[in-house]
Design a protein around this motif. Structure first.
Motif, mmCIF file in Angstrom:
data_model
loop_
_atom_site.group_PDB
_atom_site.id
_atom_site.type_symbol
_atom_site.label_atom_id
_atom_site.label_comp_id
_atom_site.label_asym_id
_atom_site.label_seq_id
_atom_site.Cartn_x
_atom_site.Cartn_y
_atom_site.Cartn_z
ATOM 1 N N LYS A 114 86.361 35.734 -30.727
ATOM 2 C CA LYS A 114 86.820 36.371 -29.490
ATOM 3 C C LYS A 114 86.129 37.715 -29.270
ATOM 4 N N LYS A 115 84.907 37.830 -29.775
ATOM 5 C CA LYS A 115 84.148 39.062 -29.597
ATOM 6 C C LYS A 115 82.835 38.770 -28.876
ATOM 7 N N TYR A 116 82.350 39.784 -28.166
ATOM 8 C CA TYR A 116 81.086 39.648 -27.460
ATOM 9 C C TYR A 116 79.920 39.983 -28.387
ATOM 10 N N VAL A 117 78.872 39.185 -28.302
ATOM 11 C CA VAL A 117 77.650 39.448 -29.059
ATOM 12 C C VAL A 117 76.468 39.344 -28.097
ATOM 13 N N THR A 118 75.469 40.163 -28.327
ATOM 14 C CA THR A 118 74.276 40.138 -27.493
ATOM 15 C C THR A 118 73.450 38.898 -27.799
ATOM 16 N N GLN A 119 73.121 38.133 -26.773
ATOM 17 C CA GLN A 119 72.250 36.968 -26.963
ATOM 18 C C GLN A 119 70.797 37.297 -26.619
ATOM 19 N N TYR A 120 70.602 38.099 -25.576
ATOM 20 C CA TYR A 120 69.240 38.485 -25.202
ATOM 21 C C TYR A 120 69.263 39.874 -24.604
ATOM 22 N N CYS A 121 68.284 40.679 -25.013
ATOM 23 C CA CYS A 121 68.098 41.983 -24.378
ATOM 24 C C CYS A 121 66.607 42.190 -24.174
ATOM 25 N N GLY A 122 66.232 42.557 -22.960
ATOM 26 C CA GLY A 122 64.819 42.732 -22.672
ATOM 27 C C GLY A 122 64.532 42.588 -21.196
ATOM 28 N N GLU A 123 63.328 42.130 -20.903
ATOM 29 C CA GLU A 123 62.866 42.055 -19.527
ATOM 30 C C GLU A 123 63.168 40.690 -18.892
ATOM 31 N N TRP A 124 63.405 40.730 -17.580
ATOM 32 C CA TRP A 124 63.703 39.532 -16.793
ATOM 33 C C TRP A 124 62.832 39.535 -15.545
ATOM 34 N N LYS A 125 62.627 38.343 -15.005
ATOM 35 C CA LYS A 125 61.935 38.219 -13.719
ATOM 36 C C LYS A 125 62.440 36.976 -13.009
ATOM 37 N N ASN A 126 62.905 37.165 -11.791
ATOM 38 C CA ASN A 126 63.382 36.046 -10.970
ATOM 39 C C ASN A 126 64.465 35.229 -11.675
ATOM 40 N N GLY A 127 65.337 35.914 -12.408
ATOM 41 C CA GLY A 127 66.454 35.249 -13.075
ATOM 42 C C GLY A 127 66.142 34.632 -14.422
ATOM 43 N N MET A 128 64.916 34.812 -14.930
ATOM 44 C CA MET A 128 64.521 34.211 -16.200
ATOM 45 C C MET A 128 63.982 35.266 -17.154
ATOM 46 N N LYS A 129 64.075 34.978 -18.456
ATOM 47 C CA LYS A 129 63.518 35.872 -19.459
ATOM 48 C C LYS A 129 61.996 35.911 -19.277
ATOM 49 N N HIS A 130 61.467 37.102 -19.076
ATOM 50 C CA HIS A 130 60.045 37.220 -18.758
ATOM 51 C C HIS A 130 59.569 38.624 -19.133
ATOM 52 N N GLY A 131 58.561 38.687 -20.009
ATOM 53 C CA GLY A 131 58.099 39.978 -20.496
ATOM 54 C C GLY A 131 58.409 40.099 -21.977
ATOM 55 N N HIS A 132 58.821 41.275 -22.415
ATOM 56 C CA HIS A 132 59.161 41.480 -23.823
ATOM 57 C C HIS A 132 60.671 41.520 -23.992
ATOM 58 N N GLY A 133 61.150 40.823 -25.027
ATOM 59 C CA GLY A 133 62.591 40.818 -25.263
ATOM 60 C C GLY A 133 62.959 40.211 -26.599
ATOM 61 N N SER A 134 64.221 40.394 -26.963
ATOM 62 C CA SER A 134 64.748 39.876 -28.231
ATOM 63 C C SER A 134 65.874 38.892 -27.956
ATOM 64 N N PHE A 135 65.826 37.753 -28.651
ATOM 65 C CA PHE A 135 66.834 36.703 -28.500
ATOM 66 C C PHE A 135 67.527 36.493 -29.841
ATOM 67 N N PHE A 136 68.858 36.487 -29.821
ATOM 68 C CA PHE A 136 69.644 36.370 -31.044
ATOM 69 C C PHE A 136 70.451 35.075 -31.024
ATOM 70 N N ASP A 137 70.327 34.317 -32.118
ATOM 71 C CA ASP A 137 71.031 33.045 -32.254
ATOM 72 C C ASP A 137 71.712 33.029 -33.617
ATOM 73 N N VAL A 138 72.617 32.072 -33.810
ATOM 74 C CA VAL A 138 73.294 31.962 -35.102
ATOM 75 C C VAL A 138 72.327 31.530 -36.189
ATOM 76 N N HIS A 139 71.223 30.894 -35.805
ATOM 77 C CA HIS A 139 70.267 30.389 -36.788
ATOM 78 C C HIS A 139 69.009 31.243 -36.918
ATOM 79 N N ALA A 140 68.653 31.990 -35.880
ATOM 80 C CA ALA A 140 67.399 32.730 -35.918
ATOM 81 C C ALA A 140 67.399 33.872 -34.902
#
Length: 240
Positions: free
Chosen positions: A89-115
């Motif tokens: 019941k807690k919030y965790v960051t999944q992606y932080c970085g650049e976006w373009k037209n609603g999509m991940k685009h540019g430089h950014g970090s993606f966090f998953d339970v596996h990687a």
């Protein structure tokens, strides 16, 4: 009114009532929280009735939150996308970085339970140079194309083994070398779709390896090893 002068009446624009109400309701600038019919809500800046500028969107169905820049109703610029973990019941960051037209685009970090991935993106896909760290301890660093390892890259495994060389659509392809840390061996040569096809296997740190081969590998010298590798690579390119 002076006698003889005509009577001038101020003209009125006969706009439909619906148009007048729409113009008054059109959202522009900074506004408070606006709730949608489905329960989603947005707090931030608007332009011509579209999310534009800086703002925060919360989706009721998933509990996800986006906080960052918008452009004409879509994520565009820098922003952070967070998800709600149902088990904690807690919030965790999944992606932080650049976006373009609603999509991940540019430089950014993606966090998953596996990687965790940090690097370049293009239209929601890992594209360019990036590093993928697995929770198990494996690590890949190199080039990507449409979410797959492609180009030049190095993968280091948790058990100490590593591969350095060429990749094609997620598989070892082209020239590369693989180090077997547990056996103290290194293979260098040509790979096709993840399989070693033509190369040399030699001892490499065999004395310190935990599980070395019973006998050392004898030294075999080709008259022209480069010619053999060139012919093998040419055959590989012809098949491609």
């Amino acid at each position: 009114m002076t006698p003889g002068m005509p009577f001038l009446k101020k003209a009125r624009l006969n706009l439909p009532r619906s148009t007048i109400l729409d113009n008054k309701a059109k959202k522009s600038g900074l506004r408070g929280t606006v709730f949608a019919v489905n329960g989603d809500n947005y707090t931030g800046e608007w332009l011509d009735n579209k999310k534009h500028g800086w703002g925060t969107q919360e989706w009721k169905s998933t509990g996800a939150i986006y906080n960052g820049e918008w452009k004409f109703g879509k994520h565009d610029g820098y922003g952070i996308f967070s998800i709600l973990r149902p088990e904690t019941k807690k919030y965790v960051t999944q992606y932080c970085g650049e976006w373009k037209n609603g999509m991940k685009h540019g430089h950014g970090s993606f966090f998953d339970v596996h990687a965790t991935y940090e690097g370049e993106w293009s239209e929601d896909n890992r594209n360019g140079w990036g590093r993928l760290s697995y929770k198990c301890g494996d690590l890949y660093e190199g080039e990507w194309l449409w979410d797959k390892e492609h180009g030049t890259g190095v993968i280091q495994f948790a058990n100490g083994n590593w591969y350095e060389g060429s990749w094609k659509y997620g598989k070892k392809n082209g020239h590369g070398k693989f180090y077997y840390a547990d056996k103290g061996l290194i293979y260098e040569g040509l790979w096709v779709d993840g399989d070693a096809k033509c190369g040399t296997l030699s001892d490499f740190g065999r004395e310190e390896a935990p599980y070395p081969t019973k006998y050392p590998i004898p030294q075999v010298t080709l008259m022209d090893m480069q010619m053999v590798l060139t012919e093998a690579e040419s055959a590989y390119l012809d098949e491609s």
